[in-house]
Design an enzyme around this catalytic site. Structure first.
Site, PDB file in Angstrom:
ATOM      1  N   ASN A 128       0.806  -1.222   0.000  1.00 32.14           N
ATOM      2  CA  ASN A 128       0.000   0.000   0.000  1.00 32.14           C
ATOM      3  C   ASN A 128       0.841   1.275   0.000  1.00 32.14           C
ATOM      4  O   ASN A 128       0.366   2.349   0.373  1.00 32.14           O
ATOM      5  CB  ASN A 128      -0.951  -0.006   1.214  1.00 32.14           C
ATOM      6  N   GLY A 130       3.194   2.642  -2.855  1.00 33.43           N
ATOM      7  CA  GLY A 130       3.873   2.648  -4.152  1.00 33.43           C
ATOM      8  C   GLY A 130       4.202   4.074  -4.511  1.00 33.43           C
ATOM      9  O   GLY A 130       5.198   4.637  -4.043  1.00 33.43           O
ATOM     10  N   SER A 131       3.293   4.713  -5.284  1.00 34.37           N
ATOM     11  CA  SER A 131       3.472   6.147  -5.584  1.00 34.37           C
ATOM     12  C   SER A 131       3.467   6.961  -4.298  1.00 34.37           C
ATOM     13  O   SER A 131       4.224   7.924  -4.155  1.00 34.37           O
ATOM     14  CB  SER A 131       2.345   6.632  -6.500  1.00 34.37           C
ATOM     15  N   ASP A 239      16.383  10.511  -6.608  1.00 32.08           N
ATOM     16  CA  ASP A 239      16.816  11.612  -7.489  1.00 32.08           C
ATOM     17  C   ASP A 239      18.085  11.222  -8.250  1.00 32.08           C
ATOM     18  O   ASP A 239      18.319  11.683  -9.363  1.00 32.08           O
ATOM     19  CB  ASP A 239      17.117  12.877  -6.675  1.00 32.08           C
ATOM     20  N   GLN A 278       9.524   3.998 -47.670  1.00 31.23           N
ATOM     21  CA  GLN A 278       9.618   5.227 -46.877  1.00 31.23           C
ATOM     22  C   GLN A 278       8.856   5.116 -45.549  1.00 31.23           C
ATOM     23  O   GLN A 278       9.269   5.710 -44.544  1.00 31.23           O
ATOM     24  CB  GLN A 278       9.083   6.404 -47.697  1.00 31.23           C
ATOM     25  N   GLN A 336       6.435  -3.577 -34.675  1.00 29.55           N
ATOM     26  CA  GLN A 336       5.647  -3.291 -35.888  1.00 29.55           C
ATOM     27  C   GLN A 336       6.491  -3.505 -37.153  1.00 29.55           C
ATOM     28  O   GLN A 336       6.010  -4.064 -38.136  1.00 29.55           O
ATOM     29  CB  GLN A 336       5.133  -1.842 -35.823  1.00 29.55           C
ATOM     30  N   GLY A 340       4.599  -9.804 -38.136  1.00 25.05           N
ATOM     31  CA  GLY A 340       4.254 -11.063 -37.458  1.00 25.05           C
ATOM     32  C   GLY A 340       5.443 -11.662 -36.736  1.00 25.05           C
ATOM     33  O   GLY A 340       5.307 -12.207 -35.632  1.00 25.05           O
ATOM     34  N   GLU A 363      10.670   2.935  -9.832  1.00 27.56           N
ATOM     35  CA  GLU A 363      11.374   4.124  -9.303  1.00 27.56           C
ATOM     36  C   GLU A 363      10.541   5.395  -9.491  1.00 27.56           C
ATOM     37  O   GLU A 363      11.055   6.481  -9.766  1.00 27.56           O
ATOM     38  CB  GLU A 363      12.774   4.244  -9.907  1.00 27.56           C
TER      39      GLU A 363
HETATM   40  N1  COS Z   1      14.730  15.563  -2.011  1.00 27.99           N
HETATM   41  C1  COS Z   1      14.754  15.985  -0.733  1.00 27.99           C
HETATM   42  N2  COS Z   1      13.639  16.103   0.033  1.00 27.99           N
HETATM   43  C2  COS Z   1      12.465  15.782  -0.543  1.00 27.99           C
HETATM   44  C3  COS Z   1      12.375  15.341  -1.874  1.00 27.99           C
HETATM   45  C4  COS Z   1      13.566  15.241  -2.621  1.00 27.99           C
HETATM   46  N3  COS Z   1      13.571  14.836  -3.887  1.00 27.99           N
HETATM   47  N4  COS Z   1      11.064  15.092  -2.161  1.00 27.99           N
HETATM   48  C5  COS Z   1      10.371  15.382  -1.053  1.00 27.99           C
HETATM   49  N5  COS Z   1      11.224  15.791  -0.080  1.00 27.99           N
HETATM   50  C6  COS Z   1      10.869  16.239   1.270  1.00 27.99           C
HETATM   51  C7  COS Z   1       9.951  17.445   1.220  1.00 27.99           C
HETATM   52  O1  COS Z   1      10.686  18.632   1.140  1.00 27.99           O
HETATM   53  C8  COS Z   1       9.223  17.323   2.525  1.00 27.99           C
HETATM   54  O2  COS Z   1      10.059  17.780   3.557  1.00 27.99           O
HETATM   55  P1  COS Z   1       9.454  18.630   4.800  1.00 27.99           P
HETATM   56  O3  COS Z   1       8.692  17.626   5.591  1.00 27.99           O
HETATM   57  O4  COS Z   1      10.635  19.173   5.482  1.00 27.99           O
HETATM   58  O5  COS Z   1       8.572  19.685   4.190  1.00 27.99           O
HETATM   59  C9  COS Z   1       9.078  15.808   2.686  1.00 27.99           C
HETATM   60  O6  COS Z   1      10.110  15.215   1.922  1.00 27.99           O
HETATM   61  C10 COS Z   1       7.737  15.306   2.224  1.00 27.99           C
HETATM   62  O7  COS Z   1       7.577  15.699   0.892  1.00 27.99           O
HETATM   63  P2  COS Z   1       6.183  15.693   0.163  1.00 27.99           P
HETATM   64  O8  COS Z   1       5.160  16.366   1.032  1.00 27.99           O
HETATM   65  O9  COS Z   1       6.373  16.224  -1.219  1.00 27.99           O
HETATM   66  O10 COS Z   1       5.860  14.125   0.143  1.00 27.99           O
HETATM   67  P3  COS Z   1       4.639  13.328  -0.485  1.00 27.99           P
HETATM   68  O11 COS Z   1       4.202  12.331   0.501  1.00 27.99           O
HETATM   69  O12 COS Z   1       3.645  14.267  -1.071  1.00 27.99           O
HETATM   70  O13 COS Z   1       5.336  12.490  -1.700  1.00 27.99           O
HETATM   71  C11 COS Z   1       6.351  12.060  -3.804  1.00 27.99           C
HETATM   72  C12 COS Z   1       6.151  13.030  -2.644  1.00 27.99           C
HETATM   73  C13 COS Z   1       5.076  11.730  -4.549  1.00 27.99           C
HETATM   74  C14 COS Z   1       7.328  12.772  -4.760  1.00 27.99           C
HETATM   75  C15 COS Z   1       6.996  10.760  -3.274  1.00 27.99           C
HETATM   76  O14 COS Z   1       6.090  10.017  -2.516  1.00 27.99           O
HETATM   77  C16 COS Z   1       7.515   9.875  -4.387  1.00 27.99           C
HETATM   78  O15 COS Z   1       8.617  10.088  -4.896  1.00 27.99           O
HETATM   79  N6  COS Z   1       6.769   8.823  -4.756  1.00 27.99           N
HETATM   80  C17 COS Z   1       7.235   7.839  -5.691  1.00 27.99           C
HETATM   81  C18 COS Z   1       7.961   6.792  -4.921  1.00 27.99           C
HETATM   82  C19 COS Z   1       8.773   5.921  -5.779  1.00 27.99           C
HETATM   83  O16 COS Z   1       9.560   6.364  -6.590  1.00 27.99           O
HETATM   84  N7  COS Z   1       8.606   4.620  -5.560  1.00 27.99           N
HETATM   85  C20 COS Z   1       9.397   3.653  -6.221  1.00 27.99           C
HETATM   86  C21 COS Z   1      10.186   2.955  -5.183  1.00 27.99           C
HETATM   87  S1  COS Z   1      11.701   2.364  -5.687  1.00 27.99           S
HETATM   88  S2  COS Z   1      11.345   1.102  -7.126  1.00 27.99           S
END
Ligand code: COS
Length: 384
Positions: A128, A130-131, A239, A278, A336, A340, A363
């Protein structure tokens, strides 16, 4: 295209390309079919010293950065997007240690990863969460000098093949994003076991498994950064590793174009090779253009990150989105062009299409990447 790679980067690229062509390409379809883990190829990568390209020399690596990692991932993925993941996912599991590990942790864990003796994995995702990465349910409860982990991590690449894991768990739910902590967990720790191994559409040579924690005691010395920093550890890691997914996508797409081009020159219909039509030429021209644009964005993003840039979320997300969407489109077009035959498992392009799909998903889905890009754009605009 000339990307002005250093002599060492070119050597790394050539070595990875040779391994891809000579060792991986001949076995890629077999590994895909059987869905088994490519231990023999991992040994080849270890013997070639490629496993540590992105690890500093003082910990046994070659001292490169994200660009070196991306170059290797791209070349290996040209031959097999699944096999390349043993290397790429180890990068994902290692970056939390590289970025946030203290000297002792780096000395303890990085040399074995650099030598290829051990693989790593990154344990963030759950059923529960993921994103919504902050939806993590796995808990880590403090007990003296230890933290007791309970919960299950899902879809972990290299899952049951890795030895070193970076795992994010909730230490204080009331603190929101500051309530998570990242731990280094070793295989064999009591209370830590592997659950279900997944049967996947693509990247079938890659191991994807559950990590199960049942009263698993982890010493506080294994915390990365400090308690409460786990979410930031995860975000800063992603990142830096999303360009690796983008490189995987570029490699898969290049492999598909190469095969489609070769096929189009050999396949005769209406008394001429289909490459003379082409309609086919324009498809291949678009495929090549999109791949080169994706590669340019990936390499430049990697250089930007390796150069020490601080705000990299937008660029990292951009190259992941662009390269993975490109890989999906290019591999569909490759199928494509083969018609086939492209749909048949005897030919490699249907596998490339299946492998490409995951690059739009893991990711961070491409929808999440677009959210990240848009939020950064708005943030930048509001500063002006
Ligand atoms: N670098 C540093 N800090 C970060 C950051 C980043 N790239 N992204 C978010 N933060 C910090 C924010 O600044 C915030 O800090 P504060 O609490 O001090 O304000 C905190 O983390 C929470 O950030 P935010 O409110 O944006 O978090 P959310 O819960 O809204 O989620 C996303 C943000 C959607 C970007 C995050 O959940 C995400 O990346 N989801 C995808 C996850 C993923 O890649 N899963 C794959 C797993 S590996 S296969």
């Amino acid at each position: 295209m000339e990307y002005f790679l250093t002599e060492e980067q070119l050597m790394i690229k050539e070595l990875a390309a040779r391994i891809a062509d000579e060792k991986i390409a001949p076995v890629a379809l077999e590994y895909d079919e059987k869905g088994t883990f490519p231990h023999d190829i991992v040994n080849v990568l270890a013997d070639s010293d490629l496993c540590g390209v992105y690890i500093p020399e003082e910990y046994g690596g070659l001292g490169g950065g994200i660009l070196e990692m991306a170059i290797v991932v791209e070349e290996l993925s040209r031959a097999c997007g699944g096999i390349s993941l043993a290397f790429a996912a180890t990068g994902l599991g290692s970056f939390p240690i590289l970025l946030f590990g203290n000297e002792e942790q780096k000395k303890k864990y990085l040399p074995d990863i650099a030598s290829g003796k051990k693989l790593a994995a990154f344990g963030l995702t759950e059923a529960n969460a993921g994103s919504d990465a902050a939806g993590i349910q796995t808990t880590a409860t403090k007990d003296g000098d230890y933290y007791v982990l309970n919960g299950t991590k899902q879809w972990i690449t290299n899952g049951s093949e890795a030895d070193t894991f970076t795992v994010v768990a909730c230490t204080n739910r009331s603190k929101g994003a500051r309530g998570f902590t990242a731990f280094i967990v070793e295989k064999g720790t009591p209370g830590f076991s592997f659950g279900k191994k997944e049967n996947k559409m693509g990247i079938r040579a890659s191991n994807t498994s559950e990590l199960v924690f049942e009263n698993c005691r982890i010493h506080k010395d294994n915390i990365l950064a400090r308690e409460g920093m786990g979410f930031i550890v995860a975000m800063k890691t992603l990142d830096r590793t999303r360009p690796g997914v983008a490189a995987q996508a570029v490699g898969i797409a290049q492999g598909a174009l190469n095969y489609a081009l070769k096929y189009s020159r050999e396949r005769v219909q209406f008394n001429q090779p289909i490459s003379s039509f082409q309609a086919i030429q324009h498809m291949m021209a678009d495929m090549a253009t999109q791949i080169e644009a994706a590669r340019a964005l990936v390499y430049q993003t990697c250089k930007h990150i390796d150069g020490g840039a601080k705000d990299i979320s937008k660029e990292s997300a951009m190259c992941k989105v662009f390269a993975s969407d490109t890989a999906m489109k290019v591999t569909i077009d490759a199928v494509q062009i083969l018609g086939g035959y492209g749909y048949m498992k005897e030919y490699p392009v249907e596998k490339m299409m299946r492998d490409a799909k995951i690059t739009q998903i893991y990711e961070g889905t491409n929808q999440i990447q677009r959210n990240v890009i848009a939020l950064e754009l708005i943030k930048e605009a509001s500063k002006k």
